[in-house]
Write a protein that holds these residues in place. Structure first.
Motif, PDB file in Angstrom:
ATOM      1  N   SER A 104       0.861  -1.184   0.000  1.00 14.41           N
ATOM      2  CA  SER A 104       0.000   0.000   0.000  1.00 14.41           C
ATOM      3  C   SER A 104       0.890   1.224   0.000  1.00 14.41           C
ATOM      4  O   SER A 104       1.961   1.234   0.622  1.00 14.41           O
ATOM      5  CB  SER A 104      -0.924   0.021   1.227  1.00 14.41           C
ATOM      6  OG  SER A 104      -1.829  -1.058   1.207  1.00 14.41           O
ATOM      7  N   ASP A 105       0.438   2.277  -0.701  1.00 15.05           N
ATOM      8  CA  ASP A 105       1.254   3.480  -0.788  1.00 15.05           C
ATOM      9  C   ASP A 105       0.343   4.690  -0.940  1.00 15.05           C
ATOM     10  O   ASP A 105      -0.586   4.679  -1.763  1.00 15.05           O
ATOM     11  CB  ASP A 105       2.220   3.402  -1.964  1.00 15.05           C
ATOM     12  CG  ASP A 105       3.229   4.537  -1.958  1.00 15.05           C
ATOM     13  OD1 ASP A 105       4.255   4.411  -1.267  1.00 15.05           O
ATOM     14  OD2 ASP A 105       2.983   5.547  -2.641  1.00 15.05           O
ATOM     15  N   ASP A 106       0.612   5.733  -0.159  1.00 15.62           N
ATOM     16  CA  ASP A 106      -0.211   6.937  -0.204  1.00 15.62           C
ATOM     17  C   ASP A 106      -0.073   7.682  -1.523  1.00 15.62           C
ATOM     18  O   ASP A 106      -0.901   8.529  -1.853  1.00 15.62           O
ATOM     19  CB  ASP A 106       0.166   7.879   0.941  1.00 15.62           C
ATOM     20  CG  ASP A 106      -0.268   7.352   2.297  1.00 15.62           C
ATOM     21  OD1 ASP A 106      -1.171   6.490   2.329  1.00 15.62           O
ATOM     22  OD2 ASP A 106       0.299   7.787   3.317  1.00 15.62           O
ATOM     23  N   GLU A 107       0.972   7.384  -2.273  1.00 13.17           N
ATOM     24  CA  GLU A 107       1.159   8.019  -3.573  1.00 13.17           C
ATOM     25  C   GLU A 107       0.820   7.079  -4.725  1.00 13.17           C
ATOM     26  O   GLU A 107       0.697   7.518  -5.867  1.00 13.17           O
ATOM     27  CB  GLU A 107       2.609   8.512  -3.720  1.00 13.17           C
ATOM     28  CG  GLU A 107       2.961   9.677  -2.807  1.00 13.17           C
ATOM     29  CD  GLU A 107       4.326  10.240  -3.121  1.00 13.17           C
ATOM     30  OE1 GLU A 107       5.165   9.498  -3.672  1.00 13.17           O
ATOM     31  OE2 GLU A 107       4.549  11.429  -2.838  1.00 13.17           O
ATOM     32  N   GLY A 108       0.711   5.784  -4.452  1.00 15.80           N
ATOM     33  CA  GLY A 108       0.434   4.838  -5.530  1.00 15.80           C
ATOM     34  C   GLY A 108       1.637   4.542  -6.391  1.00 15.80           C
ATOM     35  O   GLY A 108       1.494   4.100  -7.537  1.00 15.80           O
TER      36      GLY A 108
END
Length: 529
Positions: free
Chosen positions: A96-100
C-alpha cells in the motif's frame, strides 16, 4: 566486510602487546612501555549488491495520469504469488502506498516472466494488470503505469445502498442497488436469502451493496475490464465484452459477502447494435456470461446465460439479466476472429527517448497500454498474443503516444485499424535533458567519513506524474534520463545500506548539471580493545 576490519585492527593491537617483551634496554633491563592502542575508528557502511531488476509500477488515474493512493496484490497461476520481494529481499504479497508509486523485484532464482497485479483504490474500479518482469537491453529497470478508472468518470455508473440483515445472516426485505443510463447495472437480493462469506459462514448486521457499470459503446467498459479474459484461449478467436457489471457487498467489519443461499438477480446494459456471431443482439437472445474472481485473478465461464430484455429507447440499450449465487465482476461476451497479423507500431520523426514512450490503444473493445523503447517498427503484440488483449482482425482504436511526464508525442485522428502495422509520426513537444546524481552515505557520528552508495534504488518524478527508476551508472552515480528542461523534479533514494535513516528525498531542477545527494547513516565504530 566490517568484521574483517575489526579483526585486522584487533590483531594489530594484540601483536603489539605480545611483542612488548621485545621493547627493553639490553644494557640496563629497563622495560619500554608498548605503544598505546589505536583510537576508535568510524567505519563507513557496506552496501548491498546492485539489483539486476527493479519494477517501478505507478497506479494512475486513467484520465489525468496523476498517481493515485492505492493498494496492490500480487497473483500468479490463480494464487497469491510467492515470488515477489521488496528491494531489500523481503517476501511480499501486497503493498500500500499513499502516492500509488510502488517498487519491487522478483525473488532470486524465480523463473517468472510476468505477474498479475490487482489494484484497488478508494473511488475507483478495481482492476487486474499483467506486468512483465523482464527488462530490455542493458537496462535493469521496468517503468510501467497501471491506469484505473474513477467511478465518477464519464460513461460509468456507481451506487451504494446500506441495509441490515438478521443475526443469522438472512435478509428480512429485498435489497436493491441500481444505476440507470447507458452504463446502467443492478443487483436485487430477495427477502429470505442468507448472506455468506467465501467459506459459507453467515454474515449478519449492517451491510453495503455496491453496483457499478460501464457503457460498452464507449471505451469505459474495456478500461475497467480486469486482465485475463482470454487466458488460455488458443482457439483463434478472441473474447470481447459487450456488457459489464461489478457487484460488491461488504459487511461492517470489512468482510465481503461472496455467496448466497439462493440466487439473486443481476443486470447490465447491452448497447443496441452489438453483434454476436455476425447478428445484432435482440430481445429474447441468450448470451454467454463470464465472471472474474478477484481473489485468484482468474476468469471463468458461468453456466447461467444472460437474457436480453426489452430495448430502452431512451438509452438505446437492452437490459441483460441473469441469476447468480455469488458476487464478482461479470461480463457478457462474444467471440471475434483474432488478429493474426499482430499489432506493430512504426514510429518516424522525433527519436524515441532513452526511457521510452508509452502507447495507449483505446476503443469500445480495447483499453491497453504498451511501451516503445526504439525507433521504427516495434511489435507490441504477435498474432497469438493478440487474443490476450482482445484484438480482433477488424479492431480499430484511438492511438496516443506520450512520455512519462504525460506529454503527447502523437494522437490519432479518431480510431484507426490496429491489426497489422500502423504509423505514428512523432513530435517531441518538450526539450529533454538528462543528468547524473551521485549518492553518498555520510556517517552521522563522523562527517569526515563517507562512501559512495552503489546499490540504491533512485526514483524521480515531475509533480504528481509517475515515478521513474534512474539508471545505475555504477560507483554511486545514477542517471536521471529524459527530464523536461527547466522543470522541478523530486528525487527519492532508497539507499539499501545498513543503519540508514530511511528513504531520502531531494528536489532538483532539470538543467543537465550533475547533483549530489547525501544519505545520513549511523556508522559502526571499531576499536583495538
Amino acid at each position: 566486510m566490517i568484521s574483517n576490519k575489526k579483526s585486522i585492527l584487533a590483531l594489530s593491537v594484540a601483536s603489539a602487546l605480545v611483542l612488548s617483551g621485545c621493547f627493553s634496554d639490553d644494557d640496563d633491563n629497563v622495560v619500554v612501555p608498548p605503544p598505546e592502542p589505536t583510537d576508535p575508528v568510524v567505519v563507513p557502511p557496506e552496501s548491498s549488491d546492485p539489483l539486476t531488476l527493479v519494477i517501478s509500477a505507478n497506479v494512475v488515474d486513467r484520465a489525468s495520469n496523476d498517481i493515485v493512493p492505492s493498494t496492490i496484490r500480487f497473483l500468479e497461476g490463480g494464487a497469491v504469488s510467492s515470488n515477489i520481494v521488496d528491494v531489500d529481499g523481503n517476501a511480499i504479497t501486497s503493498l500500500s502506498d499513499d502516492e500509488g508509486a510502488f517498487v519491487f523485484t522478483k525473488k532470486d532464482g524465480a523463473e517468472l516472466s510476468e505477474v498479475t497485479i490487482r489494484v484497488s483504490a478508494e473511488g475507483y474500479f478495481s482492476k487486474d494488470f499483467t506486468v512483465a518482469l523482464e527488462t530490455s537491453g542493458d537496462s535493469t529497470a521496468v517503468n510501467t503505469l497501471l491506469p484505473i478508472v474513477a467511478k465518477t468518470g464519464d460513461d460509468v455508473s456507481d451506487t451504494t445502498v446500506e441495509a441490515s440483515v438478521g443475526t443469522d445472516g438472512t435478509t428480512t426485505s429485498e435489497i436493491v442497488a441500481e444505476t440507470t443510463g447507458k452504463a446502467g447495472a443492478s443487483a436485487k437480493i430477495p427477502s429470505g436469502v442468507v448472506l455468506q462469506d467465501a467459506d459459507g459462514a453467515a454474515i449478519s448486521g449492517a451491510v453495503s451493496l455496491n453496483v457499478s457499470g460501464a457503457d460498452s459503446n464507449s471505451s469505459a467498459a474495456a478500461l475497467v475490464l480486469p486482465a485475463g479474459l482470454n487466458g488460455g484461449n488458443d482457439s483463434g478467436n478472441v473474447l470481447q465484452a459487450i456488457g459489464v457489471s461489478n457487484v460488491v457487498m461488504t459487511a461492517e467489519n470489512g468482510k465481503k459477502v461472496k455467496k448466497f443461499s439462493s440466487p439473486i438477480t443481476v443486470s447490465m446494459s447491452i448497447p443496441a447494435g452489438k453483434k454476436v456471431n455476425g447478428v445484432e443482439v435482440k430481445t429474447g437472445d441468450m448470451l454467454n456470461l463470464r465472471s472474474h474472481n478477484e481473489d485468484t485473478g482468474v476468469w471463468s465461464a458461468e453456466e447461467q446465460m444472460v437474457t436480453v430484455g426489452a430495448l430502452n429507447e431512451a438509452t438505446n440499450t437492452y437490459n441483460g439479466t441473469f441469476q447468480t449465487d455469488h458476487l464478482t465482476f461479470f461480463a457478457v461476451t462474444r467471440n471475434e476472429p483474432r488478429c493474426d497479423a499482430g499489432v506493430i507500431i512504426n514510429t518516424s520523426g522525433a527519436s524515441v527517448p532513452n526511457t521510452g514512450l508509452l502507447v495507449t490503444l483505446q476503443s469500445a473493445d480495447l483499453g491497453e497500454l504498451f511501451a516503445v523503447t526504439q525507433d521504427g517498427n516495434t511489435t507490441l503484440l504477435t498474432g497469438p498474443q493478440s487474443s490476450r488483449v482482445r484484438v480482433s482482425a477488424t479492431a480499430t482504436a484511438s492511438i496516443r503516444v506520450f512520455d512519462f511526464s504525460n506529454n503527447t508525442w502523437f494522437q490519432s485522428n479518431g480510431e484507426i485499424p490496429v491489426c497489422g502495422t500502423f504509423d505514428t509520426p512523432l513530435t517531441n513537444p518538450v526539450t529533454l535533458v538528462s543528468e547524473n546524481v551521485s549518492i553518498t552515505a555520510t556517517c552521522t557520528n563522523d562527517s569526515t567519513v563517507s562512501t559512495p552508495v552503489p546499490a540504491a534504488v533512485v526514483r524521480y518524478a515531475q509533480g504528481s506524474s509517475s515515478r521513474r527508476t534512474a539508471g545505475n551508472a555504477g560507483g554511486g552515480t545514477y542517471t536521471l534520463s529524459d527530464m523536461v528542461q527547466g522543470q522541478t523534479y523530486t528525487v527519492s533514494v532508497k539507499p539499501r545500506i545498513a543503519n540508514a535513516t530511511g528513504t531520502v528525498t531531494a528536489t532538483i531542477t532539470a538543467d543537465g548539471t550533475a547533483e549530489t545527494i547525501n544519505v545520513p547513516v549511523t556508522c559502526s565504530v571499531v576499536t583495538g580493545a
